[in-house]
Design an enzyme around this catalytic site. Structure first.
Site, PDB file in Angstrom:
ATOM      1  CE1 TYR A 225      -3.049  -2.429   5.447  1.00 14.38           C
ATOM      2  CE2 TYR A 225      -3.458  -0.267   5.346  1.00 14.38           C
ATOM      3  CZ  TYR A 225      -2.914  -1.669   5.224  1.00 14.38           C
ATOM      4  OH  TYR A 225      -3.283  -2.049   3.497  1.00 14.38           O
TER       5      TYR A 225
ATOM      6  CE  LYS B   6      -0.371  -4.993   3.596  1.00 14.85           C
ATOM      7  NZ  LYS B   6      -0.510  -5.937   2.666  1.00 14.85           N
TER       8      LYS B   6
ATOM      9  CB  THR C  33      -1.126  -0.025   1.066  1.00 10.45           C
ATOM     10  OG1 THR C  33      -1.516   1.393   0.980  1.00 10.45           O
ATOM     11  CG2 THR C  33      -0.093  -0.628   2.821  1.00 10.45           C
ATOM     12  CG  ASP C  34      -1.038   5.058  -0.941  1.00  8.43           C
ATOM     13  OD1 ASP C  34      -1.823   4.238   0.032  1.00  8.43           O
ATOM     14  OD2 ASP C  34      -1.527   5.318  -1.786  1.00  8.43           O
ATOM     15  CD  GLU C  35      -3.458   3.646   4.252  1.00 11.05           C
ATOM     16  OE1 GLU C  35      -3.055   3.287   5.438  1.00 11.05           O
ATOM     17  OE2 GLU C  35      -4.234   2.913   3.566  1.00 11.05           O
TER      18      GLU C  35
HETATM   19  P1  NAD Z   1      -9.121  -7.111   3.171  1.00  6.28           P
HETATM   20  O1  NAD Z   1      -9.674  -6.396   4.834  1.00  6.28           O
HETATM   21  O2  NAD Z   1     -10.969  -6.977   2.370  1.00  6.28           O
HETATM   22  O3  NAD Z   1      -9.196  -8.335   3.340  1.00  6.28           O
HETATM   23  C1  NAD Z   1      -8.741  -8.903   3.741  1.00  6.28           C
HETATM   24  C2  NAD Z   1      -8.886 -10.679   3.421  1.00  6.28           C
HETATM   25  O4  NAD Z   1      -7.375 -11.290   4.072  1.00  6.28           O
HETATM   26  C3  NAD Z   1      -9.922 -11.015   3.911  1.00  6.28           C
HETATM   27  O5  NAD Z   1     -10.820 -11.936   3.457  1.00  6.28           O
HETATM   28  C4  NAD Z   1      -9.096 -12.130   4.806  1.00  6.28           C
HETATM   29  O6  NAD Z   1     -10.213 -12.816   5.722  1.00  6.28           O
HETATM   30  C5  NAD Z   1      -7.967 -12.374   4.471  1.00  6.28           C
HETATM   31  N1  NAD Z   1      -6.967 -12.640   6.174  1.00  6.28           N
HETATM   32  C6  NAD Z   1      -6.937 -12.378   7.058  1.00  6.28           C
HETATM   33  N2  NAD Z   1      -6.195 -13.095   7.601  1.00  6.28           N
HETATM   34  C7  NAD Z   1      -5.791 -13.449   7.265  1.00  6.28           C
HETATM   35  C8  NAD Z   1      -4.804 -15.171   7.822  1.00  6.28           C
HETATM   36  N3  NAD Z   1      -4.248 -14.920   8.889  1.00  6.28           N
HETATM   37  N4  NAD Z   1      -4.990 -16.170   7.184  1.00  6.28           N
HETATM   38  C9  NAD Z   1      -5.114 -15.648   6.020  1.00  6.28           C
HETATM   39  N5  NAD Z   1      -6.310 -15.082   5.600  1.00  6.28           N
HETATM   40  C10 NAD Z   1      -6.228 -14.137   6.103  1.00  6.28           C
HETATM   41  O7  NAD Z   1      -8.850  -6.068   2.392  1.00  6.28           O
HETATM   42  P2  NAD Z   1      -8.470  -5.957   1.130  1.00  6.28           P
HETATM   43  O8  NAD Z   1      -8.641  -3.990   1.327  1.00  6.28           O
HETATM   44  O9  NAD Z   1      -9.186  -6.730  -0.305  1.00  6.28           O
HETATM   45  O10 NAD Z   1      -6.973  -5.455   1.167  1.00  6.28           O
HETATM   46  C11 NAD Z   1      -6.188  -6.808   0.118  1.00  6.28           C
HETATM   47  C12 NAD Z   1      -4.224  -6.612   0.602  1.00  6.28           C
HETATM   48  O11 NAD Z   1      -4.143  -5.729  -0.163  1.00  6.28           O
HETATM   49  C13 NAD Z   1      -3.702  -6.581   2.148  1.00  6.28           C
HETATM   50  O12 NAD Z   1      -2.672  -6.888   2.106  1.00  6.28           O
HETATM   51  C14 NAD Z   1      -3.665  -4.449   1.999  1.00  6.28           C
HETATM   52  O13 NAD Z   1      -2.749  -4.344   3.114  1.00  6.28           O
HETATM   53  C15 NAD Z   1      -3.602  -4.495   0.459  1.00  6.28           C
HETATM   54  N6  NAD Z   1      -4.141  -2.777   0.055  1.00  6.28           N
HETATM   55  C16 NAD Z   1      -5.156  -2.760   0.179  1.00  6.28           C
HETATM   56  C17 NAD Z   1      -5.878  -0.743  -0.364  1.00  6.28           C
HETATM   57  C18 NAD Z   1      -7.260  -0.739   0.046  1.00  6.28           C
HETATM   58  O14 NAD Z   1      -7.624   0.427  -0.262  1.00  6.28           O
HETATM   59  N7  NAD Z   1      -8.333  -1.218   0.506  1.00  6.28           N
HETATM   60  C19 NAD Z   1      -4.800  -0.117  -1.478  1.00  6.28           C
HETATM   61  C20 NAD Z   1      -3.732  -1.104  -0.934  1.00  6.28           C
HETATM   62  C21 NAD Z   1      -3.092  -1.945  -0.621  1.00  6.28           C
HETATM   63  P1  TYD Z   2     -10.515   4.012   5.173  1.00  2.00           P
HETATM   64  O1  TYD Z   2     -11.436   4.357   4.077  1.00  2.00           O
HETATM   65  O2  TYD Z   2     -10.758   3.681   6.580  1.00  2.00           O
HETATM   66  O3  TYD Z   2      -9.593   3.916   3.901  1.00  2.00           O
HETATM   67  P2  TYD Z   2      -7.266   4.543   4.870  1.00  2.00           P
HETATM   68  O4  TYD Z   2      -7.799   4.896   5.847  1.00  2.00           O
HETATM   69  O5  TYD Z   2      -6.658   3.197   4.153  1.00  2.00           O
HETATM   70  O6  TYD Z   2      -7.225   5.305   3.698  1.00  2.00           O
HETATM   71  O7  TYD Z   2     -10.330   6.202   4.536  1.00  2.00           O
HETATM   72  C1  TYD Z   2      -9.951   6.398   4.122  1.00  2.00           C
HETATM   73  C2  TYD Z   2     -10.497   8.212   4.875  1.00  2.00           C
HETATM   74  O8  TYD Z   2     -11.889   8.587   5.370  1.00  2.00           O
HETATM   75  C3  TYD Z   2      -9.224   8.341   5.605  1.00  2.00           C
HETATM   76  O9  TYD Z   2      -8.809   9.812   5.754  1.00  2.00           O
HETATM   77  C4  TYD Z   2     -10.474   8.487   6.984  1.00  2.00           C
HETATM   78  C5  TYD Z   2     -12.122   8.758   6.799  1.00  2.00           C
HETATM   79  N1  TYD Z   2     -12.503   8.558   6.918  1.00  2.00           N
HETATM   80  C6  TYD Z   2     -14.159   9.260   7.232  1.00  2.00           C
HETATM   81  O10 TYD Z   2     -13.896  10.569   7.443  1.00  2.00           O
HETATM   82  N2  TYD Z   2     -15.408   9.130   8.559  1.00  2.00           N
HETATM   83  C7  TYD Z   2     -15.200   7.252   8.438  1.00  2.00           C
HETATM   84  O11 TYD Z   2     -16.113   6.637   8.778  1.00  2.00           O
HETATM   85  C8  TYD Z   2     -13.749   6.511   7.588  1.00  2.00           C
HETATM   86  C9  TYD Z   2     -14.264   4.980   7.652  1.00  2.00           C
HETATM   87  C10 TYD Z   2     -12.718   7.004   7.594  1.00  2.00           C
END
Ligand code: NAD
Ligand code: TYD
Length: 359
Positions: A161, A165, A135-137
């Site tokens: 988090y 990562k 992630t960019d985070e």
């Molecule tokens: P999500 O929380 O929707 O899904 C995570 C999945 O991992 C779930 O299905 C969960 O059951 C499984 N999981 C969790 N712990 C586990 C374990 N110990 N063993 C096996 N499975 C397990 O997450 P997401 O938003 O789909 O993100 C997926 C990946 O992409 C993550 O690594 C996250 O850091 C990365 N990512 C997410 C975003 C975003 O915007 N959501 C952006 C950049 C990168």
């Molecule tokens: P989120 O979807 O939790 O993603 P991330 O924290 O990984 O960027 O949040 C996106 C942005 O929205 C973040 O700046 C936090 C803000 N946010 C709110 O303002 N209200 C909310 O209820 C949530 C869940 C997030």
């Protein structure tokens, strides 16, 4: 036929990736989806493909080394796409431990299992690839203005988090540097689209607005996130896997920075545009639902990805512009109210617990 291990495939991005890959490659690939089904894993996301002969689900925890070892005995994986993680910043602030366990130790277990399976006396077997979905985070936070995260930007994570990562990324880097382990790391900006769990900003706002609940905006609402439609992320991961320079890091993003308050207002406007006057769900949807609430602890101000490398070296470009993507997303949630209901009343957990054992 290539065999893929997709971890976390029952989550938001993992399930979209599996759909994308099976649409693109059809019977030419075999996918094994490993997921422990935490609260974030939902097999309903994959119900259209669950009967396909080249798709399998394995309920497994990446923290369990013995289970991983037996999985790698059974299959000869060509690709490992590692999505599985605890992914929500607010949860990491309340309970960091599980983030360290899954995101750091779980990744280490997976690296060890893959290294053992792919190592030979002449080095690693040819044409194997491990992709760490990051992630960019991990880069930390940018000031208001016009700076960007590059692949060379030093890591400076702030939340538990992002720290977990970043730690996982460092482990992958150490396996590349020490063993020449065949891996890539991708670092993507915020994703949105179908099947996203309604704890994250976009589905939470859509769901609350439809329920006429208040819409919580943290702090001044001016924090900026760089949004990418999830299918564009899936495509980028596939392209890095097949065309990326081995051992390299690739940022993924589409130059789509928005303030949170702008996102919330766009969702409300889109709901009003898509719902006909006669639809009862339309009544009461207005900006009056917006409620500014206390800020997230350590809230990163701004994220913005420079995707120059993936564009110039691999030719990846996002295909879905934000105005189209947000429409598709709102439309998807409007036509999948059962999915949202099953998630919010937690019946999805019971259904799959009955099928695969307790979570
Ligand atoms: P999500 O929380 O929707 O899904 C995570 C999945 O991992 C779930 O299905 C969960 O059951 C499984 N999981 C969790 N712990 C586990 C374990 N110990 N063993 C096996 N499975 C397990 O997450 P997401 O938003 O789909 O993100 C997926 C990946 O992409 C993550 O690594 C996250 O850091 C990365 N990512 C997410 C975003 C975003 O915007 N959501 C952006 C950049 C990168
Ligand atoms: P989120 O979807 O939790 O993603 P991330 O924290 O990984 O960027 O949040 C996106 C942005 O929205 C973040 O700046 C936090 C803000 N946010 C709110 O303002 N209200 C909310 O209820 C949530 C869940 C997030």
């Amino acid at each position: 036929m290539k065999t893929y291990l997709v971890t976390g495939g029952a989550g938001f991005i993992g399930s979209n990736y599996i759909h994308y890959m099976l649409e693109k490659y059809g019977q030419a690939i075999h996918i094994v989806n490993l997921d422990s089904l935490t609260y974030a894993g939902n097999l309903e996301n994959l119900k259209e493909i669950q009967e396909l002969p080249n798709y399998e689900f394995v309920k497994m925890d990446i923290c369990n080394k013995e289970d991983l070892a037996s999985l790698f005995q059974k299959y000869n994986f060509d690709r490992i796409i590692h999505f599985a993680a605890e992914s929500h910043v607010d949860r990491s602030i309340k309970n960091p431990d599980v983030f360290a366990a899954t995101n750091i130790m779980g990744t280490l277990n997976l690296l060890n299992a893959a290294k053992k399976a792919w190592e030979s006396k002449d080095g690693f077997l040819p044409d194997k690839r491990y992709l760490q979905v990051s992630t960019d985070e991990v880069y930390g936070s940018l000031d208001d203005g016009d700076g960007y995260f590059y692949e060379t930007t030093p890591l400076d994570p702030h939340s538990p988090y992002s720290a977990s990562k970043a730690s996982a990324d460092m482990l992958v880097k150490s396996y590349i540097d020490t063993y020449r382990f065949p891996a890539n790391i991708t670092r993507c900006s915020n994703n949105y689209g179908p099947y996203q769990f309604p704890e994250k900003l976009i589905p939470l706002i859509i769901n609350n607005a439809l329920q006429k609940k208040s819409l919580p905006v943290y702090g001044d609402g001016k924090n900026v996130r760089d949004w990418l439609y999830v299918r564009d992320h899936a495509k980028a991961i596939d392209m890095v896997c097949e065309m990326g320079e081995l051992f390299h890091i690739y940022n993924i993003g589409g130059h789509n920075e928005k303030q949170n308050i702008e996102i919330v207002k766009t969702i409300l406007d889109t709901l009003l545009e898509l719902l006909p006057e006669s639809d009862a769900r339309r009544a009461g949807i207005s900006y009056d639902l917006i409620q500014y609430v206390g800020d997230r602890k350590g809230h990163d101000r701004r994220y913005a990805i420079a995707p120059d490398k993936i564009r110039s070296e691999i030719g990846w470009e996002p295909e879905t512009m934000f105005r189209d993507g947000i429409r598709l997303t709102v439309q998807w949630y409007l036509s999948h109210e059962d999915w949202m209901k099953n998630v919010t009343d937690q019946s999805y957990m019971k259904y799959y617990a009955d099928m695969y054992g307790k979570r």
